[in-house]
Design a protein around this motif. Structure first.
Motif, PDB file in Angstrom:
ATOM      1  N   GLU A   1     -30.481  52.271  83.146  1.00 40.79           N
ATOM      2  CA  GLU A   1     -30.107  50.866  83.030  1.00 40.79           C
ATOM      3  C   GLU A   1     -29.099  50.487  84.122  1.00 40.79           C
ATOM      4  O   GLU A   1     -29.194  49.409  84.722  1.00 40.79           O
ATOM      5  N   ALA A   2     -28.125  51.381  84.376  1.00 37.01           N
ATOM      6  CA  ALA A   2     -27.124  51.097  85.406  1.00 37.01           C
ATOM      7  C   ALA A   2     -27.771  51.008  86.780  1.00 37.01           C
ATOM      8  O   ALA A   2     -27.433  50.130  87.586  1.00 37.01           O
TER       9      ALA A   2
ATOM     10  N   PRO B   1     -24.384  48.673  80.443  1.00 35.80           N
ATOM     11  CA  PRO B   1     -25.519  49.607  80.426  1.00 35.80           C
ATOM     12  C   PRO B   1     -25.196  50.861  79.630  1.00 35.80           C
ATOM     13  O   PRO B   1     -24.082  51.381  79.695  1.00 35.80           O
TER      14      PRO B   1
ATOM     15  N   GLU C   1     -18.725  42.948  82.619  1.00 39.00           N
ATOM     16  CA  GLU C   1     -20.134  42.679  82.361  1.00 39.00           C
ATOM     17  C   GLU C   1     -20.484  41.294  82.879  1.00 39.00           C
ATOM     18  O   GLU C   1     -19.665  40.378  82.859  1.00 39.00           O
TER      19      GLU C   1
ATOM     20  N   ARG D   1     -29.417  47.741  87.341  1.00 35.37           N
ATOM     21  CA  ARG D   1     -28.451  46.669  87.606  1.00 35.37           C
ATOM     22  C   ARG D   1     -27.943  46.719  89.047  1.00 35.37           C
ATOM     23  O   ARG D   1     -27.513  45.707  89.595  1.00 35.37           O
ATOM     24  N   LEU D   2     -27.920  47.930  89.621  1.00 40.17           N
ATOM     25  CA  LEU D   2     -27.387  48.124  90.977  1.00 40.17           C
ATOM     26  C   LEU D   2     -28.474  48.732  91.860  1.00 40.17           C
ATOM     27  O   LEU D   2     -28.426  49.911  92.206  1.00 40.17           O
TER      28      LEU D   2
ATOM     29  N   TRP E   1     -24.823  39.897  79.430  1.00 42.93           N
ATOM     30  CA  TRP E   1     -25.402  41.215  79.667  1.00 42.93           C
ATOM     31  C   TRP E   1     -24.500  42.270  79.033  1.00 42.93           C
ATOM     32  O   TRP E   1     -23.335  42.387  79.386  1.00 42.93           O
TER      33      TRP E   1
END
Length: 513
Positions: free
Chosen positions: A110-111, A105, A98, A114-115, A102
């Motif tokens: 959410e993931a 996810p 992480e 992040r990506l 943070w």
């Protein structure tokens, strides 16, 4: 007398690789006679109770519960083994990766946030939850490789219709193989880039053609798995059509190879017609047509023939048979004595099992199987019958990982069923690539050597690319050293098995492209 023991971890889903790691760790503990790490799906619970685990110990376990189970010499050995399993299965989550401050996810959305550069989600959760996860990925704008099985047909159609509207691919359910932009997903092989785009409704079928094309120096542009039901009348080729359109528009793709067990003919024609400019070859196992075509596509009835057809369209050289194969077949056929007339096939790849039945039945007559060509050829088989088993089916994977991940189950079944006095040829596949066991040939070599010493012939095919981490040449050499005849394709292995069982070496070349 051994002692059973279990630990149950509710709400702790783990994938097959972690389950295999835990199973091995427990099995290697002192005094352990049996061990398994499984998710508590109904079939796994049934298997556990059949092995002496008290039903009450599993009363509160559902499909999202992780179960570690062992049988050991005493309570101390059992407890030690369970601790080894617990350490193995939780090792990968002990230190989550992480960013500082943070939390990990909790959703696909959410993931994806992040990506932002990610464009594909791999979904591998129990079937009842798979559609929800796949919809979440589509909502996040991601293509989906839906590895999960047991997704209802209506949910598959709904997912694929939505993906089509969004301009996304929904590969699956049960899609275990893909190569997208050079990245292998699921059970894929490390293949070279090239001009052939593959659309596959068969996982090991996709692996076979991509590996053959790799070894022949041709290579693939993309491999898109669409799930085994996509070319059925019920699904209508929804995703196969989208995959063909995408490859038709891809400047790196010069030929499209469609791989499937026998599809609905009308659906197949629709899928083939989705290509406007790129030639299509349809490798539909066991399917035939008077003019050798289906729609505008050349029709091949084995995977080997399909790969050769696209190679010929490209004007590339097609390799000949294995050096020394004819002599090996003649020697093996000459050694057969007495009642040895039958073939037994033990497969880790379901498509290869199906293809073997197609080839063997033409040469030897009916072949019985747990995935039969016709309903009347199902198990149990009559005495003296030819039998091919797909050991990746649920009846063989209850409570343990798929045999491509853990070959131990196949060895046990071979020990029980391959040493009968009427067996002439034992037919095997060894599948390499991402996700497969690091040394599958080494795991079965001892059993192969014992079979050969007992009078049977072992015919093995290694499905793999040159760059696969298991080492294609090393795996082939291991089997040869054990006395096996090693062939250049899965179809060739079936032809050789027929030739040995019938004591007619010429059958090894009948139907060769």
């Amino acid at each position: 007398m051994s002692v059973p023991a279990i630990q149950v971890f509710p709400g702790t889903y783990r994938d097959s690789l972690l389950l295999l790691s835990a199973t091995r760790a427990m099995a290697e503990g002192p005094g352990v006679s049996w061990a398994t790490a499984v998710m508590a799906a109904p079939a796994a619970v049934e298997d556990l109770t059949g092995r002496g685990i008290p039903p009450g110990d599993l009363a509160d376990a559902d499909a999202n519960a992780l179960v570690l189970a062992v049988r050991a010499d005493d309570d101390r050995a059992a407890a030690g083994a369970l601790e080894l399993g617990r350490a193995a299965v939780f090792a990968a989550t002990a230190a989550p990766r992480e960013a500082p401050g943070w939390p990990a996810p909790r959703t696909i959305g959410e993931a994806a946030a992040r990506l932002p550069e990610a464009n594909v989600a791999v979904v591998s959760v129990p079937g009842p939850y798979a559609a929800v996860a796949a919809h979440s990925a589509l909502s996040a704008g991601l293509h989906v490789l839906l590895f999960s099985d047991n997704v209802p047909l209506a949910e598959e159609v709904e997912l694929k219709e939505r993906a089509r509207r969004l301009g996304l691919l929904l590969m699956g359910p049960g899609a275990g193989t893909a190569v997208l932009a050079g990245v292998g997903l699921g059970f894929a092989n490390a293949v070279v880039p090239g001009p052939v785009g593959v659309v596959a409704a068969a996982g090991t079928g996709a692996q076979e053609v991509m590996s053959l094309l790799d070894r022949w120096g041709v290579g693939v542009s993309q491999v898109i798995g669409v799930g085994g039901r996509d070319l059925s009348a019920g699904v209508g080729g929804l995703m196969a059509c989208e995959a063909v359109r995408a490859l038709d528009a891809d400047p790196a793709t010069e030929v499209i190879l469609l791989v499937s067990k026998p599809p609905d003919p009308d659906v197949a024609r629709t899928v083939i017609g989705a290509s406007r400019a790129t030639p299509v070859v349809a490798a539909c196992l066991g399917m035939s047509a008077p003019d050798g075509r289906i729609g505008d596509a050349l029709l091949a009835d084995t995977l080997e023939q399909g790969a050769r057809r696209v190679t010929e369209i490209l004007g590339r050289a097609v390799p000949g048979p294995e050096e020394g194969l004819s002599n090996a077949v003649e020697d093996a056929a000459a050694r057969m004595t007495g009642p040895r007339r039958t073939v037994r096939g033990f497969f880790t790849g379901g498509t290869l099992c199906y293809e073997a039945q197609v080839v063997l039945s033409r040469a030897l007559g009916p072949v019985y199987s747990n995935i039969p060509l016709r309903p009347d050829l199902g198990l149990p088989a009559p005495p003296g019958a030819h039998v091919c088993l797909d050991l990746g089916e649920e009846e063989y994977t209850k409570g343990r990982p798929h045999p491509m991940i853990d070959p131990a189950a196949r060895t046990e079944i071979m020990r029980a069923e391959a040493f009968d006095g009427d067996v002439a040829a034992v037919l095997l596949d060894v599948v390499l690539g991402y996700g497969s066991h690091p040394d599958p040939a080494g795991e079965i070599a001892g059993t192969c050597a014992d079979l050969v010493a007992g009078g049977a012939a072992v015919i093995a095919y290694v499905l793999g690319a040159r760059a696969d981490r298991q080492g294609l040449d090393r795996q082939r050499r291991t089997l040869r050293d054990a006395g096996a005849i090693v062939t250049a394709s899965a179809a060739e292995a079936a032809r050789v098995a027929a030739a040995v069982a019938a004591r007619e070496p010429a059958l090894a070349t009948v139907g060769r492209p």
